[in-house]
Enzyme design. Structure first.
Site, short mmCIF file in Angstrom:
data_model
loop_
_atom_site.label_atom_id
_atom_site.label_comp_id
_atom_site.label_asym_id
_atom_site.label_seq_id
_atom_site.Cartn_x
_atom_site.Cartn_y
_atom_site.Cartn_z
N ASP A 1 31.54 33.22 55.53
CA ASP A 1 30.91 33.96 54.97
C ASP A 1 29.71 34.86 55.21
OD1 ASP A 1 31.88 32.17 52.48
OD2 ASP A 1 30.11 30.92 52.71
N GLU B 1 38.83 47.16 32.83
CA GLU B 1 38.57 47.93 33.16
C GLU B 1 37.60 48.02 34.52
OE1 GLU B 1 38.22 47.33 29.90
OE2 GLU B 1 40.32 49.02 30.11
O1 FUB Z 1 31.45 29.08 51.50
C1 FUB Z 1 31.20 28.32 50.39
C2 FUB Z 1 31.30 28.90 49.29
O2 FUB Z 1 33.10 29.21 49.35
C3 FUB Z 1 31.44 30.41 49.22
O3 FUB Z 1 29.97 30.50 48.66
C4 FUB Z 1 32.01 31.61 48.52
O4 FUB Z 1 31.83 32.80 48.78
C5 FUB Z 1 33.86 31.04 49.46
O5 FUB Z 1 33.25 31.04 50.76
#
Ligand code: FUB
Length: 456
Positions: free
Chosen positions: A31, A198
């Site tokens: 992340d 959209e």
């Molecule tokens: O790393 C834990 C969760 O998995 C994150 O909050 C999401 O974005 C996904 O990557």
């Protein structure tokens, strides 16, 4: 047959020497949330533990890494953790954060899975961070378990926005203090973004349902008067897609995928986009380092170019990553040993006296530092090391583990793993810009810890 094995080994060697992804090899990180501040890129990351509990995300704290050249990354260790929130009893769930600077303060927006979106503040990008509120930031949520993945953005007029959410997307307008928000709009301050085709495109979800592609991991920013919303899409497994809008509050128009699936990507993905020193970069994560474990992910980065109309091309998740440094490294200033372009077999650790240092060094482990500018020539090498064992050697090679040997520093027992001594050795006179390989040699035991180095 023998020739084939040799060829494969040579190929693997070349591949590893060129690999820059993932950009952290000492821990599992996920992340990525890059922040450009004062000529440096700081990346806040989540941290997948080495031991996964109950076959699920096992995440207790947030880490930070920085670079000024996009190839050598300095480890700042754990900068915040679930323990920083006295009001939360969660012992797991330190999910995807984002940091931002405003008026000399650094705000880290942290989702605690099951306890919503919280905020920490610090005087420095690398902490220490403290909790200014004593409760979660986003109140009155419809479903606090869905309140994950905050992304923060300050518009040109000074108005700050915090977006978040899985599977729906919400935002609040943050007040100038960055730790409260305007309660007069939406549902007591929370605005739900309309999830239509959209805005977010469509895909066939599980069970054949047609759904919008938006899944989680939003990342908002503005570039050349266009607002971008990049996100994990069509999951799981997740792609990365994006939408654009003439205003931060929409209406959004779906623009398609920018990263497709690949065998070395995990079932989640998570974008972060920046411009730095004239280049554009997409951060994401893969499960390459763990050999395919989706709860043990690693952050990666690719350089890309916007098309003339501002659209983003399809970006390949590569193992080479960013090969071009945007600055050279000065070896005549103290360099933290935990400034690393690539490493094998190492960890980092922390203590009050030295901060972060390289640890768990064994025979044949190595680390690479790229684009080191020797100028007219270095003659000697100095390093701060500590050992409670028989010690070992640091061998310095130019350009590869089998490159030219520049010098060897021998490290003896210093009386403890945190009894630091500065040691030096002569170097073959070298000029120009080179990648240096620090190869660690010794017996079977752990050899020594390594805090910093410098050349003369
Ligand atoms: O790393 C834990 C969760 O998995 C994150 O909050 C999401 O974005 C996904 O990557």
């Amino acid at each position: 047959m023998y020739k084939r094995i040799v060829l494969i080994a040579v190929f693997m060697g070349i591949y590893l020497l060129n690999a820059q992804n993932p950009i952290v090899q000492t821990y599992f990180t996920a992340d990525p949330a890059p922040m450009v501040y004062d000529g440096t890129v700081y990346v806040y990351t989540t941290h997948d533990e080495d031991e996964t509990v109950d076959n699920f995300f096992t995440m207790f704290n947030w880490r930070c890494y920085s670079t000024s050249d996009m190839v050598n990354w300095t480890d700042h260790g754990v900068v915040a953790s679930l323990d920083d929130f006295a009001w939360s009893d969660k012992t797991n769930g330190a999910w995807a954060p984002q940091g931002i600077e405003r008026n000399g303060k650094f705000y880290l927006y942290c989702p605690i899975h099951g306890d919503g979106v919280a905020v920490l503040v610090s005087d420095s990008p690398t902490g220490p961070f403290t909790d200014p509120l004593g409760h979660r930031l986003v109140q009155d949520s419809e479903n606090v378990w869905h309140d994950i993945d905050p992304t923060v953005f300050i518009d040109d007029d000074g108005q700050a926005y915090l977006f978040w959410g899985n599977p729906r997307l919400f935002f609040v307008k943050l007040n100038e203090d960055m730790i409260s928000y305007d309660r007069s709009i939406g549902n007591n301050g929370i605005v739900a973004v309309e999830m239509n085709h959209e805005a977010f495109g469509t895909h066939e979800g599980r069970g054949g349902q047609v759904r919008t592609t938006y899944t989680e991991g939003p990342w908002v920013y503005k570039r050349n008067n266009l607002y971008y919303l990049v996100y994990a899409a069509a999951g799981i497994p997740e792609y990365i897609a994006y939408s654009t809008a003439p205003s931060i509050e929409g209406p959004w128009t779906y623009r398609g995928f920018i990263m497709e699936r690949a065998p070395h990507l995990a079932f989640t993905n998570h974008p972060g986009v920046i411009d730095f020193k004239g280049n554009s970069y997409l951060f994401y994560h893969s499960h390459e380092l763990s050999g395919g474990e989706g709860f043990k992910r690693s952050i990666c980065v690719e350089q890309f170019e916007y098309k003339p109309d501002g659209t983003i091309p399809l970006i390949e998740p590569s193992k080479e990553g960013v090969s071009q440094s945007v600055a050279n490294l000065d070896p005549y200033q103290r360099v933290e040993a935990e400034t690393i372009a690539w490493s094998e077999g190492l960890k980092t650790a922390h203590n009050e006296e030295t901060g972060i240092y390289v640890s768990q060094i064994h025979n044949n482990d190595y680390l690479v530092v790229k684009s080191v500018d020797f100028g007219k020539g270095a003659k000697s090498f100095e390093a701060s090391v500590a050992s409670a064992s028989a010690g070992g050697n640091i061998e310095l090679y130019l350009g590869g583990v089998d490159g030219e040997l520049l010098g060897t520093l021998s490290v003896e027992n210093t009386g403890g793993w945190n009894k630091w001594k500065s040691k030096s050795c002569k170097l073959k006179k070298t000029s120009g810009v080179h990648d240096i390989y620090f190869v660690f040699k010794g017996g079977e035991d752990e050899l020594f810890n390594f805090d910093w180095w410098k050349m003369k």
